[in-house]
Design an enzyme around this catalytic site. Sequence first.
Site, PDB file in Angstrom:
ATOM      1  N   HIS A 212      -0.925   0.732  -2.902  1.00  0.00           N
ATOM      2  CA  HIS A 212      -1.936   0.413  -3.932  1.00  0.00           C
ATOM      3  C   HIS A 212      -2.377  -1.056  -3.792  1.00  0.00           C
ATOM      4  O   HIS A 212      -2.537  -1.767  -4.787  1.00  0.00           O
ATOM      5  CB  HIS A 212      -1.375   0.662  -5.337  1.00  0.00           C
ATOM      6  CG  HIS A 212      -0.802   2.021  -5.537  1.00  0.00           C
ATOM      7  ND1 HIS A 212      -1.536   3.171  -5.383  1.00  0.00           N
ATOM      8  CD2 HIS A 212       0.462   2.416  -5.886  1.00  0.00           C
ATOM      9  CE1 HIS A 212      -0.759   4.225  -5.642  1.00  0.00           C
ATOM     10  NE2 HIS A 212       0.445   3.784  -5.932  1.00  0.00           N
TER      11      HIS A 212
ATOM     12  N   SER B  29       2.721   6.237  -2.175  1.00  0.00           N
ATOM     13  CA  SER B  29       3.353   5.338  -3.137  1.00  0.00           C
ATOM     14  C   SER B  29       4.872   5.403  -2.990  1.00  0.00           C
ATOM     15  O   SER B  29       5.402   4.975  -1.961  1.00  0.00           O
ATOM     16  CB  SER B  29       2.873   5.657  -4.552  1.00  0.00           C
ATOM     17  OG  SER B  29       3.195   4.632  -5.454  1.00  0.00           O
TER      18      SER B  29
END
Length: 245
Positions: A171, A135
């Site tokens: 994501h 991330s």
Amino acid sequence: MTRSGQSHILAIGGGSFRQTKRQGFLEASPLLRYALDLTGQDRPKLGLLATATGDGPDWLLTMYGAFAGWDVELSHLTVFPMPNVEDPRAWVLDQDMIYVSGGSVANLMALWRLHGLDEAMEEAWRAGVVLSGQSAGALCWHVGGNTDSFGPDLRVWADGMALLPYSCGVHYNSEPQRRALLQASVASGELPDGYAADEGVGLHYVGTEFIQAVSVDPGGYAYRIEHDGADGVKEFRIEPRLLTS
């Protein structure tokens, strides 16, 4: 210490850690075994950074526990309330692999620049230290992507280190806003062409070249996003190599 001489980055869309049978405990996933193998070391030095969470001690402790039973030499670097090591640059260069957690990528980069860690990371990368992260810890190596660092609504962010001259999506299959915004920002020219990763998928670069995607999820994919025409975009799905252990 002998290194391969190659510069590796594994940028993970999600899934670096997974639940164990013990409630509240995590274990490192095969994505991190893959990254550690890139070091070429039998017992690699693995440096953990949780700058993007404000150096949260609970998360650092969780990451230490996630590597229980792994043949690695663990240490960590924090900047709150001050660096926990005398020479952060030397610490970074002494690692075989760096893992950067998720959190606020905007805050991460601001603090790294304040403490000179951006320059240390680039120096380490060029010296053959494997860089990895999930991330925020994936976005930071790229030109940018999109982030919730400023609030729940995602924003385009283009203030990364740009070791990799691409945009990055993380994501990608779990947060619907991310795909649409990344495509729009590449189409508009706010961000350069780039790559994206579903949950459980990592993007492996050698130097600045994308080599392959790897996954711990049989249903996970990577993607190439390219500007097309005046204000269009094309997305190409990339089949990852499935990691089983």
